[in-house]
Design an enzyme around this catalytic site. Sequence first.
Site, mmCIF file in Angstrom:
data_model
loop_
_atom_site.group_PDB
_atom_site.id
_atom_site.type_symbol
_atom_site.label_atom_id
_atom_site.label_comp_id
_atom_site.label_asym_id
_atom_site.label_seq_id
_atom_site.Cartn_x
_atom_site.Cartn_y
_atom_site.Cartn_z
ATOM 1 N N HIS A 461 28.626 36.262 52.181
ATOM 2 C CA HIS A 461 29.454 35.842 53.313
ATOM 3 C C HIS A 461 29.893 34.374 53.211
ATOM 4 O O HIS A 461 29.347 33.585 52.473
ATOM 5 C CB HIS A 461 28.766 36.130 54.657
ATOM 6 N N GLU A 462 30.931 34.067 53.975
ATOM 7 C CA GLU A 462 31.608 32.758 53.959
ATOM 8 C C GLU A 462 32.192 32.431 52.580
ATOM 9 O O GLU A 462 32.219 31.281 52.165
ATOM 10 C CB GLU A 462 30.652 31.642 54.415
ATOM 11 N N GLY A 463 32.663 33.452 51.884
ATOM 12 C CA GLY A 463 33.277 33.247 50.573
ATOM 13 C C GLY A 463 32.295 33.597 49.473
ATOM 14 O O GLY A 463 31.294 32.905 49.283
#
Length: 621
Positions: A461-463
């Site tokens: 998550h978050e890239g």
Amino acid sequence: MADLRSTLDFLLYDWLAADSLAGRPRFAEHSRETFDAVLDTCERIAREKYAPFNRLVDTEEPRTETAPDGSLRVVLPRATHEARAAYAESGMLAAAQDYEFGGMQLPYLVEAAANAFFGKASISIGANLLTVGNANLLMAHGTPRQQQVFAANEFNGRWTGTMCLSEPQAGSSLSDVATRAVLEDASDPLGPRYRLRGNKMWISGGEHEMAENIVHLVLAKIPGPDGQLMPGVKGISLFIVPKKLVDAQGQLTGVRNDVTLAGLNHKLGWRGTTNTLLNFGEGKFPVDGQPGAVGYLVGQPGEGLKCMFHMMNEARIAIGMAATMLGLAGYEASLDYAKTRLQGRPVGAGGKDASQPPVRLIEHADIRRMLLAQKAAAEGAQALCLYCATLVDELATLDDPGEKRWKASLLGLLTPVVKSWPSEHCLEANKWAIQILGGYGYTRDFPLERFYRDNRLNHIHEGTFGIQGMDLIGRKIGGDGGETLDRFVATMRETMTAALAIERLQSEARRFGDCLDTLVETTQALLACKDPLLRLANATVYLDAFGHIVLGWIWLRQALAACDALTRSDPSEADRIFYDGKLLTCRYFSRYELPHSMTRLALCKSLEPVCLDAPIKMFGE
């Protein structure tokens, strides 16, 4: 959590000189005493309200039930409600805000260090980062009214916040966002008012009963002149979409917005954190008789990604710290086990003597290797996260425009690393923690398997790791032709020179210098490659090697601080053991981990095309 506190004190005061921040006007009312008081409070809340319930929230996952209005609502354990309330009452949601806004004007460095206690105690309960990030985004890009109505009520704990980017058909590909926003009233006091229709998923904290309202920040496209959604990222804008509508003074109107819970995502880890699919504007709760979720534009039309990246970059530092704390939790659990578990006999000149009593696991060199691997990863990653936090404080307090630009560029360069390296190598640390416990580590009788499951999400998550690699070489280094990297390399060489002057660190400094030279050569080769596909084919490999070298620099800096602490005073026996442990861990990282960067860089420099050359047909139709 005593070990965590000792490490934080070393990083904050022996290395990063956090107490000197009180000399800056913004932090003038603070001192080491106030910083320590914040750490004490957070450590206590984490110990009392979070840690005892970490297993509970993993086994009693969020569930849904039907509310009286026919919608689905989420049921969470009472412990989760109480933990969040204790955190909100501590004032930490507004820790970095101005006094006039109800904040503490706390340095982000101290805020990040204090929040580490919650990440280690229970990452599932401790996920307050999106509410703070949501409110911080509004402080940067929202109107004064949006700040007073929405951000202020998130900071004081009345409301929570989310980030709504991904859609079922478009995960990381924001170009494919299909949520539509149509202007309804350009003069609304809360901002230009739109009606939104679309579906979002992977929304942490998207539905719950822990606060009186939820503030969703939603990416949606404004249609072009022909009424159609524009291709790519054109038209993507950012909107405040509250679960319950409010008036211009921030009071609830009693009207529910057209936002509904479609379901929960059932996850491998972070099971105590609600993760949702949300439908916007499906017509189940029409506002004023009209379908469409009411949303208020943040910033300018078409600049939604610019605004949202403010929140995403902040979240990436927090994800790095989350991965770090799970690595540290696994290290401490496996260390405790290794100190008490009896297994095997010592090996002497004649081999094993079965008549001798068994020894503790920690007596075996290979067990200590696995402990060192965890310590080097977790404590190195922790230092990296806090170093990046100091850059945030620099940006908030520096007056010189040139220095401010440099710190912003450096933080941008390190953001892919601070998100990705801990999420890769602290997960690896959790693997070694399980290995030390052997079969017991693979069971639910011990928390190691939970730490591993929780940490696996941080890689995604978050890239994702791959996206961060392309961001590093494609935008952060390639974007300015390597100018920021060149200055950072010069900074790292200064550390190497300082370490060469200390006999105990000379070997580590020379090894680091060799790796740094190879990094420079490899980067030049990549920047000279005109084929973007070939240049990015091994971006993930480059990111991992780059991260290793950054961590080598971080460990050298910690070693310099430890040497200074050993020589400037008369340390106690316990302090001497602590500082010597830092030096030995630096030595371990230099000999066991840092060399991996050379192999990875050699692969990148060769512009190896095997992944590009692999025909899709070889994987089957």
